[in-house]
Design a protein around this motif. Structure first.
Motif, PDB file in Angstrom:
ATOM      1  N   ARG A 294       0.850  -1.187   0.000  1.00 21.32           N
ATOM      2  CA  ARG A 294       0.000   0.000   0.000  1.00 21.32           C
ATOM      3  C   ARG A 294       0.885   1.236   0.000  1.00 21.32           C
ATOM      4  O   ARG A 294       1.266   1.740   1.039  1.00 21.32           O
ATOM      5  N   TRP A 295       1.214   1.731  -1.201  1.00 22.25           N
ATOM      6  CA  TRP A 295       2.114   2.861  -1.275  1.00 22.25           C
ATOM      7  C   TRP A 295       1.461   4.168  -0.892  1.00 22.25           C
ATOM      8  O   TRP A 295       2.126   5.193  -0.780  1.00 22.25           O
ATOM      9  N   GLY A 296       0.165   4.151  -0.686  1.00 22.47           N
ATOM     10  CA  GLY A 296      -0.475   5.310  -0.089  1.00 22.47           C
ATOM     11  C   GLY A 296       0.010   5.523   1.334  1.00 22.47           C
ATOM     12  O   GLY A 296       0.095   6.654   1.821  1.00 22.47           O
ATOM     13  N   SER A 297       0.370   4.441   2.020  1.00 25.35           N
ATOM     14  CA  SER A 297       0.899   4.550   3.383  1.00 25.35           C
ATOM     15  C   SER A 297       2.297   5.170   3.369  1.00 25.35           C
ATOM     16  O   SER A 297       2.686   5.854   4.320  1.00 25.35           O
ATOM     17  N   HIS A 298       3.077   4.959   2.285  1.00 21.90           N
ATOM     18  CA  HIS A 298       4.381   5.612   2.164  1.00 21.90           C
ATOM     19  C   HIS A 298       4.211   7.129   2.073  1.00 21.90           C
ATOM     20  O   HIS A 298       5.004   7.884   2.645  1.00 21.90           O
ATOM     21  N   TYR A 299       3.183   7.547   1.363  1.00 25.66           N
ATOM     22  CA  TYR A 299       2.921   8.985   1.235  1.00 25.66           C
ATOM     23  C   TYR A 299       2.620   9.604   2.590  1.00 25.66           C
ATOM     24  O   TYR A 299       3.143  10.675   2.935  1.00 25.66           O
ATOM     25  N   ARG A 300       1.795   8.935   3.387  1.00 25.71           N
ATOM     26  CA  ARG A 300       1.470   9.463   4.715  1.00 25.71           C
ATOM     27  C   ARG A 300       2.696   9.482   5.618  1.00 25.71           C
ATOM     28  O   ARG A 300       2.864  10.389   6.434  1.00 25.71           O
ATOM     29  N   THR A 301       3.567   8.472   5.480  1.00 22.11           N
ATOM     30  CA  THR A 301       4.795   8.443   6.271  1.00 22.11           C
ATOM     31  C   THR A 301       5.683   9.634   5.937  1.00 22.11           C
ATOM     32  O   THR A 301       6.254  10.283   6.830  1.00 22.11           O
ATOM     33  N   LEU A 302       5.810   9.944   4.648  1.00 24.33           N
ATOM     34  CA  LEU A 302       6.650  11.063   4.230  1.00 24.33           C
ATOM     35  C   LEU A 302       6.054  12.403   4.681  1.00 24.33           C
ATOM     36  O   LEU A 302       6.802  13.327   5.048  1.00 24.33           O
ATOM     37  N   LEU A 303       4.737  12.520   4.660  1.00 26.65           N
ATOM     38  CA  LEU A 303       4.100  13.751   5.157  1.00 26.65           C
ATOM     39  C   LEU A 303       4.404  13.953   6.641  1.00 26.65           C
ATOM     40  O   LEU A 303       4.707  15.071   7.085  1.00 26.65           O
ATOM     41  N   TYR A 347      15.017  13.680  -3.070  1.00 31.52           N
ATOM     42  CA  TYR A 347      14.142  12.517  -3.223  1.00 31.52           C
ATOM     43  C   TYR A 347      12.913  12.601  -2.329  1.00 31.52           C
ATOM     44  O   TYR A 347      11.851  12.067  -2.673  1.00 31.52           O
ATOM     45  N   LEU A 348      13.034  13.298  -1.216  1.00 32.84           N
ATOM     46  CA  LEU A 348      11.859  13.506  -0.360  1.00 32.84           C
ATOM     47  C   LEU A 348      10.821  14.341  -1.103  1.00 32.84           C
ATOM     48  O   LEU A 348       9.631  13.976  -1.144  1.00 32.84           O
ATOM     49  N   GLN A 349      11.244  15.462  -1.695  1.00 31.83           N
ATOM     50  CA  GLN A 349      10.303  16.323  -2.411  1.00 31.83           C
ATOM     51  C   GLN A 349       9.778  15.654  -3.682  1.00 31.83           C
ATOM     52  O   GLN A 349       8.602  15.793  -4.029  1.00 31.83           O
ATOM     53  N   LEU A 350      10.657  14.924  -4.370  1.00 28.04           N
ATOM     54  CA  LEU A 350      10.242  14.245  -5.599  1.00 28.04           C
ATOM     55  C   LEU A 350       9.178  13.186  -5.316  1.00 28.04           C
ATOM     56  O   LEU A 350       8.127  13.145  -5.985  1.00 28.04           O
ATOM     57  N   THR A 351       9.435  12.305  -4.338  1.00 32.29           N
ATOM     58  CA  THR A 351       8.472  11.241  -4.022  1.00 32.29           C
ATOM     59  C   THR A 351       7.181  11.804  -3.449  1.00 32.29           C
ATOM     60  O   THR A 351       6.100  11.271  -3.717  1.00 32.29           O
ATOM     61  N   LEU A 352       7.279  12.871  -2.684  1.00 36.16           N
ATOM     62  CA  LEU A 352       6.059  13.507  -2.174  1.00 36.16           C
ATOM     63  C   LEU A 352       5.203  14.018  -3.325  1.00 36.16           C
ATOM     64  O   LEU A 352       3.977  13.885  -3.310  1.00 36.16           O
ATOM     65  N   THR A 382      -4.246  11.732 -14.355  1.00 34.03           N
ATOM     66  CA  THR A 382      -3.032  11.530 -13.553  1.00 34.03           C
ATOM     67  C   THR A 382      -1.827  11.240 -14.437  1.00 34.03           C
ATOM     68  O   THR A 382      -0.719  11.720 -14.175  1.00 34.03           O
ATOM     69  N   LYS A 383      -2.025  10.471 -15.496  1.00 33.12           N
ATOM     70  CA  LYS A 383      -0.927  10.184 -16.433  1.00 33.12           C
ATOM     71  C   LYS A 383      -0.418  11.474 -17.087  1.00 33.12           C
ATOM     72  O   LYS A 383       0.793  11.648 -17.267  1.00 33.12           O
ATOM     73  N   ARG A 384      -1.344  12.364 -17.416  1.00 28.27           N
ATOM     74  CA  ARG A 384      -0.932  13.642 -18.018  1.00 28.27           C
ATOM     75  C   ARG A 384      -0.111  14.474 -17.035  1.00 28.27           C
ATOM     76  O   ARG A 384       0.894  15.093 -17.420  1.00 28.27           O
ATOM     77  N   GLN A 385      -0.532  14.492 -15.785  1.00 29.02           N
ATOM     78  CA  GLN A 385       0.191  15.263 -14.776  1.00 29.02           C
ATOM     79  C   GLN A 385       1.601  14.707 -14.560  1.00 29.02           C
ATOM     80  O   GLN A 385       2.570  15.472 -14.444  1.00 29.02           O
ATOM     81  N   LEU A 386       1.709  13.375 -14.501  1.00 28.17           N
ATOM     82  CA  LEU A 386       3.021  12.762 -14.311  1.00 28.17           C
ATOM     83  C   LEU A 386       3.908  12.954 -15.530  1.00 28.17           C
ATOM     84  O   LEU A 386       5.117  13.153 -15.401  1.00 28.17           O
ATOM     85  N   GLN A 387       3.317  12.909 -16.725  1.00 31.74           N
ATOM     86  CA  GLN A 387       4.098  13.134 -17.939  1.00 31.74           C
ATOM     87  C   GLN A 387       4.603  14.572 -17.995  1.00 31.74           C
ATOM     88  O   GLN A 387       5.743  14.820 -18.413  1.00 31.74           O
ATOM     89  N   LYS A 388       3.767  15.523 -17.575  1.00 35.65           N
ATOM     90  CA  LYS A 388       4.189  16.919 -17.546  1.00 35.65           C
ATOM     91  C   LYS A 388       5.340  17.105 -16.570  1.00 35.65           C
ATOM     92  O   LYS A 388       6.295  17.844 -16.845  1.00 35.65           O
ATOM     93  N   LEU A 389       5.267  16.426 -15.425  1.00 40.14           N
ATOM     94  CA  LEU A 389       6.354  16.485 -14.445  1.00 40.14           C
ATOM     95  C   LEU A 389       7.639  15.912 -15.031  1.00 40.14           C
ATOM     96  O   LEU A 389       8.728  16.457 -14.818  1.00 40.14           O
ATOM     97  N   SER A 390       7.493  14.835 -15.786  1.00 42.50           N
ATOM     98  CA  SER A 390       8.667  14.195 -16.389  1.00 42.50           C
ATOM     99  C   SER A 390       9.286  15.096 -17.474  1.00 42.50           C
ATOM    100  O   SER A 390      10.515  15.162 -17.604  1.00 42.50           O
ATOM    101  N   ASP A 391       8.442  15.797 -18.236  1.00 39.76           N
ATOM    102  CA  ASP A 391       8.937  16.628 -19.338  1.00 39.76           C
ATOM    103  C   ASP A 391       9.485  17.972 -18.863  1.00 39.76           C
ATOM    104  O   ASP A 391      10.524  18.432 -19.350  1.00 39.76           O
ATOM    105  N   ASP A 392       8.782  18.596 -17.917  1.00 38.68           N
ATOM    106  CA  ASP A 392       9.119  19.976 -17.537  1.00 38.68           C
ATOM    107  C   ASP A 392       9.708  20.099 -16.137  1.00 38.68           C
ATOM    108  O   ASP A 392      10.190  21.165 -15.778  1.00 38.68           O
ATOM    109  N   GLY A 393       9.602  19.030 -15.359  1.00 40.44           N
ATOM    110  CA  GLY A 393       9.982  19.155 -13.937  1.00 40.44           C
ATOM    111  C   GLY A 393      11.472  19.193 -13.696  1.00 40.44           C
ATOM    112  O   GLY A 393      11.888  19.545 -12.611  1.00 40.44           O
TER     113      GLY A 393
END
Length: 393
Positions: A294-303, A347-352, A382-393
């Motif tokens: 459950r990688w949603g739990s990883h997100y809460r841990t990082l927050l 990596y903290l900011q990227l994964t968040l 969501t795919k569009r948002q992640l692709q934009k992050l990959s292209d412009d981030g």
């Protein structure tokens, strides 16, 4: 063959008074069982002897009921015949079994002669026995989508054939047919969805119209896990987070230190006017341990890591300087050194950022009222948002 020893003959010999007492006694046990089942409470106690101060929920609740009702008090527990108290473990199990049969029967009646979907998953219980849980998904006569749990079956092994046999047995018991099943949903395990010998394929052989749908939320988690594991830097980052949880979260003393440090930080922020107060704000926080599936739990841990970062640094510095265990001191030193690097911050900011997108999608996909068209739209967004992050981030 012996008519004089039959239950019918034995009941006929009883007086009307004894029959009424029996009904009151049975009704009291049924009412207690209904309450415990509704609340999801255990029946038995660790010590049910006469001298015990707590004989378990069933006997204690029956005792309370007897104290509130004079009619019940006269016929239960000590006032009941020794061989007919209606409180023995086998009687309790019989009553629970009857409730289960009635609930399952009502679910099947609610489905009627209509089609339904089959949801199956298997897991080991506390006694390390493999149990298969079965859920029916259907649309009722008012057009509302419902999911109803219908039973648990013990399986000696989790092969697809064993699961199929258990499902056939359950369907035969309740007079159901696989021909009425129009959908099936499982997790991503090979014994479930396998193209050639999985449970999915075995059911499709009997009914070709049983469409298989893999849980969208589970698919999302599998994708995130698979991609993350391909990058050594990201994997190393989560290894360090896991080490942090072991160093700080493995001791009650260190947990208390973390909570106390956070409390002082909040009080100082409130007194300076930097932190607002109100209902639901400034709750006590602690580090949550994530789970692999459950990688949603990883997100809460990082927050939580971001919110408690300064407090975590204080605790790690204390462990490094004042700790008794040499291993923990060395681990705290390594964590402090890593937390002050650019790689950690990056990596903290990227994964968040990434997990923030997937977490929102995951929550949306798990909504009970979700429809498939909306789900597909959310996935594309969501795919569009992640692709934009990959292209412009």
């Amino acid at each position: 063959m012996r008519q004089g020893q039959s239950i019918k003959h034995a009941l006929q010999k009883q007086t009307d008074v004894m029959k009424d007492e029996y009904r009151v006694r049975l009704s009291a046990s049924i009412d207690v069982s209904r309450h415990l089942l509704h609340q999801g409470l255990p029946f038995r106690g660790h010590d049910e002897t006469e001298d015990s101060t707590n004989k378990g929920n069933f006997l204690e609740l029956l005792k309370y009921t007897a104290g509130q009702n004079e009619i019940v008090r006269k016929v239960v527990l000590k006032n009941a015949p020794k061989n007919n108290q209606m409180t023995s473990p086998p009687v309790q199990k019989d009553i629970v079994h009857c409730f289960a049969e009635e609930v399952t029967k009502s679910v099947i009646q609610e489905i009627g002669n209509d089609v339904f979907g089959l949801l199956v998953d298997e897991s080991a219980d506390v006694s390390d026995k493999e149990q298969m849980a079965v859920v029916f998904r259907f649309v009722d006569k008012y057009g509302i989508v419902k999911e109803r749990f219908v039973g648990i079956s013990h399986v000696k092994e989790t092969s697809s054939l064993s699961l199929k046999i258990a499902i056939d047995s359950l369907f035969a018991k309740h007079g159901l047919s696989l021909k009425k099943v129009k959908g099936q949903g499982y997790d991503g395990a090979s014994n479930m969805k396998g193209e050639f010998n999985g449970l999915r394929s075995l059911i499709l052989k009997e009914s070709s119209s049983v469409y298989y749908v893999h849980c969208f939320a589970h698919q999302l988690q599998l994708v995130v896990v698979a991609v993350a594991k391909k990058h050594f830097e990201v994997g190393d980052f989560f290894d360090m987070v896991s080490l942090l949880l072991n160093v700080v979260g493995a001791s009650c003393k260190r947990k208390d230190m973390l909570r106390e440090s956070y409390r002082k930080k909040i009080e100082e922020g409130i007194s300076n006017g930097e932190i607002k107060t109100g209902t639901g704000l400034n709750q006590e926080l602690s580090l949550q341990r994530p789970t692999n599936t459950r990688w949603g739990s990883h997100y809460r841990t990082l927050l939580r890591l971001v919110d408690l970062f300064s407090c975590i640094i204080e605790v790690l510095e204390y462990i490094q300087d004042e700790g008794v265990d040499t291993t923990k001191r060395r681990q705290a030193y390594g964590l402090l050194k890593y937390f002050h690097t650019f790689d950690f911050a990056f990596y903290l900011q990227l994964t968040l950022h990434i997990l923030g997108h997937t977490d929102s999608l995951s929550k949306a996909l798990q909504r009970r009222d979700q429809d498939i068209l909306n789900a597909i739209s959310l996935v594309a967004s969501t795919k569009r948002q992640l692709q934009k992050l990959s292209d412009d981030g």
